[in-house]
Design a protein around this motif. Structure first.
Motif, PDB file in Angstrom:
ATOM      1  N   THR A   3       0.474  -1.164  -0.140  1.00 24.30           N
ATOM      2  CA  THR A   3       0.109   0.239  -0.190  1.00 24.30           C
ATOM      3  C   THR A   3       1.032   1.203   0.051  1.00 24.30           C
ATOM      4  O   THR A   3       1.660   1.194   0.783  1.00 24.30           O
ATOM      5  N   PHE A   4       1.069   1.930  -0.709  1.00 29.07           N
ATOM      6  CA  PHE A   4       1.100   3.244  -0.957  1.00 29.07           C
ATOM      7  C   PHE A   4       0.872   4.555  -0.341  1.00 29.07           C
ATOM      8  O   PHE A   4      -0.175   4.425  -1.229  1.00 29.07           O
ATOM      9  N   VAL A   5       0.746   5.813  -0.622  1.00 27.80           N
ATOM     10  CA  VAL A   5       0.549   6.725  -0.127  1.00 27.80           C
ATOM     11  C   VAL A   5       1.182   7.965   0.206  1.00 27.80           C
ATOM     12  O   VAL A   5       2.610   7.848   0.652  1.00 27.80           O
ATOM     13  N   LEU A   6       1.048   8.011  -1.015  1.00 29.61           N
ATOM     14  CA  LEU A   6       2.156   9.470  -2.255  1.00 29.61           C
ATOM     15  C   LEU A   6       1.425  11.207  -1.612  1.00 29.61           C
ATOM     16  O   LEU A   6       0.450  11.415  -1.616  1.00 29.61           O
ATOM     17  N   ILE A   7       2.332  11.702  -0.860  1.00 26.33           N
ATOM     18  CA  ILE A   7       2.031  12.685  -0.693  1.00 26.33           C
ATOM     19  C   ILE A   7       2.405  13.966  -1.159  1.00 26.33           C
ATOM     20  O   ILE A   7       3.687  13.873  -1.519  1.00 26.33           O
ATOM     21  N   HIS A   8       2.156  14.545  -2.140  1.00 19.21           N
ATOM     22  CA  HIS A   8       2.748  16.007  -3.097  1.00 19.21           C
ATOM     23  C   HIS A   8       3.010  17.100  -1.916  1.00 19.21           C
ATOM     24  O   HIS A   8       2.865  17.237  -1.157  1.00 19.21           O
ATOM     25  N   GLY A   9       3.947  17.315  -2.863  1.00 20.50           N
ATOM     26  CA  GLY A   9       4.298  18.777  -2.399  1.00 20.50           C
ATOM     27  C   GLY A   9       3.638  20.224  -2.532  1.00 20.50           C
ATOM     28  O   GLY A   9       3.163  19.999  -2.611  1.00 20.50           O
ATOM     29  N   ALA A  10       4.885  21.680  -1.652  1.00 18.49           N
ATOM     30  CA  ALA A  10       3.657  22.493  -1.433  1.00 18.49           C
ATOM     31  C   ALA A  10       3.183  22.790  -3.533  1.00 18.49           C
ATOM     32  O   ALA A  10       4.168  22.608  -4.480  1.00 18.49           O
ATOM     33  N   TRP A  11       2.320  23.395  -2.843  1.00 21.56           N
ATOM     34  CA  TRP A  11       2.050  24.698  -4.604  1.00 21.56           C
ATOM     35  C   TRP A  11       1.290  23.503  -5.286  1.00 21.56           C
ATOM     36  O   TRP A  11       0.680  23.668  -6.498  1.00 21.56           O
ATOM     37  N   HIS A  12       2.006  22.271  -4.936  1.00 23.84           N
ATOM     38  CA  HIS A  12       1.072  20.562  -5.932  1.00 23.84           C
ATOM     39  C   HIS A  12      -0.318  20.052  -5.316  1.00 23.84           C
ATOM     40  O   HIS A  12      -0.417  20.876  -4.189  1.00 23.84           O
ATOM     41  N   GLY A  13      -0.322  19.180  -5.705  1.00 23.94           N
ATOM     42  CA  GLY A  13      -2.070  18.663  -5.235  1.00 23.94           C
ATOM     43  C   GLY A  13      -1.639  17.170  -5.521  1.00 23.94           C
ATOM     44  O   GLY A  13      -0.439  16.551  -6.226  1.00 23.94           O
ATOM     45  N   GLY A  14      -2.645  16.142  -5.006  1.00 19.81           N
ATOM     46  CA  GLY A  14      -2.708  14.583  -5.239  1.00 19.81           C
ATOM     47  C   GLY A  14      -2.563  14.558  -6.604  1.00 19.81           C
ATOM     48  O   GLY A  14      -1.903  12.976  -6.799  1.00 19.81           O
ATOM     49  N   TRP A  15      -3.071  15.514  -7.732  1.00 15.33           N
ATOM     50  CA  TRP A  15      -2.462  14.728  -9.107  1.00 15.33           C
ATOM     51  C   TRP A  15      -1.674  14.561  -9.872  1.00 15.33           C
ATOM     52  O   TRP A  15      -0.943  14.688 -10.810  1.00 15.33           O
ATOM     53  N   SER A  16      -0.725  15.739  -8.816  1.00 17.89           N
ATOM     54  CA  SER A  16       0.580  15.543  -9.008  1.00 17.89           C
ATOM     55  C   SER A  16       1.121  13.780  -9.516  1.00 17.89           C
ATOM     56  O   SER A  16       2.547  13.138 -10.388  1.00 17.89           O
ATOM     57  N   TRP A  17       0.850  13.203  -8.880  1.00 24.70           N
ATOM     58  CA  TRP A  17       1.000  11.605  -9.751  1.00 24.70           C
ATOM     59  C   TRP A  17       0.040  10.971 -10.333  1.00 24.70           C
ATOM     60  O   TRP A  17       0.468  10.011 -10.099  1.00 24.70           O
ATOM     61  N   TRP A  18       0.581  11.691 -11.342  1.00 24.31           N
ATOM     62  CA  TRP A  18      -0.951  11.695 -12.074  1.00 24.31           C
ATOM     63  C   TRP A  18       0.001  10.195 -12.896  1.00 24.31           C
ATOM     64  O   TRP A  18      -0.967   9.278 -13.966  1.00 24.31           O
ATOM     65  N   LYS A  19       1.294  10.224 -13.628  1.00 23.72           N
ATOM     66  CA  LYS A  19       2.268   9.609 -14.073  1.00 23.72           C
ATOM     67  C   LYS A  19       2.315   8.514 -13.970  1.00 23.72           C
ATOM     68  O   LYS A  19       2.784   7.621 -14.012  1.00 23.72           O
ATOM     69  N   THR A  20       3.137   8.689 -12.044  1.00 25.72           N
ATOM     70  CA  THR A  20       3.674   7.611 -11.198  1.00 25.72           C
ATOM     71  C   THR A  20       2.746   6.658 -10.964  1.00 25.72           C
ATOM     72  O   THR A  20       2.471   5.324 -10.642  1.00 25.72           O
ATOM     73  N   ALA A  21       1.124   6.859 -10.264  1.00 21.31           N
ATOM     74  CA  ALA A  21       0.695   5.685  -9.500  1.00 21.31           C
ATOM     75  C   ALA A  21      -0.156   5.046 -10.195  1.00 21.31           C
ATOM     76  O   ALA A  21       0.218   4.030 -10.309  1.00 21.31           O
ATOM     77  N   PRO A  22      -0.712   5.284 -11.848  1.00 14.57           N
ATOM     78  CA  PRO A  22      -1.102   4.479 -12.416  1.00 14.57           C
ATOM     79  C   PRO A  22       0.372   3.450 -12.322  1.00 14.57           C
ATOM     80  O   PRO A  22      -0.023   1.851 -13.120  1.00 14.57           O
ATOM     81  N   LEU A  23       1.326   3.322 -13.022  1.00 13.52           N
ATOM     82  CA  LEU A  23       2.349   2.250 -12.833  1.00 13.52           C
ATOM     83  C   LEU A  23       2.324   1.417 -11.427  1.00 13.52           C
ATOM     84  O   LEU A  23       2.807   0.222 -11.820  1.00 13.52           O
ATOM     85  N   LEU A  24       1.965   2.228 -10.732  1.00 11.21           N
ATOM     86  CA  LEU A  24       2.332   0.714  -9.614  1.00 11.21           C
ATOM     87  C   LEU A  24       1.251   0.546  -8.827  1.00 11.21           C
ATOM     88  O   LEU A  24       0.650  -1.118  -8.737  1.00 11.21           O
ATOM     89  N   ARG A  25       0.211   1.039  -9.305  1.00  9.95           N
ATOM     90  CA  ARG A  25      -1.241   0.129 -10.146  1.00  9.95           C
ATOM     91  C   ARG A  25      -0.890  -0.788 -10.075  1.00  9.95           C
ATOM     92  O   ARG A  25      -1.529  -2.003 -10.101  1.00  9.95           O
ATOM     93  N   ARG A  26      -0.058  -0.850 -11.791  1.00 13.53           N
ATOM     94  CA  ARG A  26      -0.702  -1.805 -12.899  1.00 13.53           C
ATOM     95  C   ARG A  26       0.597  -2.625 -12.063  1.00 13.53           C
ATOM     96  O   ARG A  26       0.732  -3.881 -12.727  1.00 13.53           O
TER      97      ARG A  26
END
Length: 245
Positions: A3-26
């Motif tokens: 289980t990965f919980v990905l926390i974004h940096g300043a000025w960003h949001g959870g959207w910033s993992w839009w490329k990486t999160a799908p790779l982990l899910r796959r």
């Protein structure tokens, strides 16, 4: 399955993992990428809460509440940049729910240090003076970049499509999140496994050196400050390696 919980940096949001999160899910893993209060899809809350309420403690509570509400255990808690402050604080409150802390170009604060205290080495005196100015003036928020050139110079994101995706999604950063210190001292948190992912153009080399001296695993990606955007496959591969038994 990890289980990965990905926390974004300043000025960003959870959207910033839009490329990486799908790779982990796959790869078969559970992935959550929440936005912290006042940022990302929760930016609207910044207009509903008093600015004094949106601080580091609240962001730590955001993540800790998620771990408890979803009854998550064995979590690989990943923090990018400012989120190094957040995941450090979460570990103090819920170490029993975490297996590994991963700092992606993330600040690694000692007890009593605030985000602004970390910036001299990684962003230089001019940037630090600007942030301290916002704090001294009592400004409730620090403005987000509004031009592609700002994204390129600050985070080394130069692809026009990435810039176009990010610009409308960046949010003003609540100033008190940079001013409030984190408190550490929980021995169970201190015992957690920690990993550091360093990017070559980020200026976080001093943090990585301290991490290595403390016995953390240190990994390297030859890219700018936001590897989840510029090198998602390499970042995902490192995270998958960390998740391996």
């Amino acid at each position: 399955m990890a289980t990965f919980v990905l926390i974004h940096g300043a000025w960003h949001g959870g959207w910033s993992w839009w490329k990486t999160a799908p790779l982990l899910r796959r790869a078969g893993h559970r992935v959550l990428a929440p936005s912290l209060t006042g940022l990302g899809e929760r930016e609207h809350l910044a207009a509903l809460l008093p600015p004094a309420a949106i601080n580091l403690d609240l962001h730590v509570r955001d993540v800790t509440s998620l771990l408890h509400a979803d009854d998550l255990t064995g979590v690989i808690l990943v923090g990018h940049a400012y989120a190094g402050m957040v995941i450090t604080g979460v570990a103090e409150l819920a170490p029993e729910r975490i297996s590994t802390l991963v700092y992606v170009n993330g600040v690694a604060p000692a007890d009593g240090e605030a985000m602004v205290d970390q910036l001299e080495a990684v962003r230089g005196p001019e940037f630090v003076a600007r942030i301290r100015g916002f704090i001294a003036e009592g400004a409730p928020f620090m403005p987000a970049p509004t031009e592609p050139g700002e994204i390129a110079s600050r985070w080394a994101i130069t692809d026009p499509s990435d810039q176009a995706f990010m610009l409308p999604r960046l949010s003003p950063q609540p100033t008190l999140t940079f001013a409030q210190p984190v408190r550490t001292g929980n021995p169970d948190a201190a015992a957690l496994r920690r990993e550091f992912i360093l990017c070559s153009e980020s200026g976080f080399e001093p943090v990585a050196q301290r991490a290595a001296a403390s016995g953390w695993g240190v990994h390297h990606i030859d890219t700018g400050h936001d590897p989840m955007v510029t090198r998602p496959r390499e970042l995902a591969d490192i995270l998958l390696t960390i998740a391996s038994p």
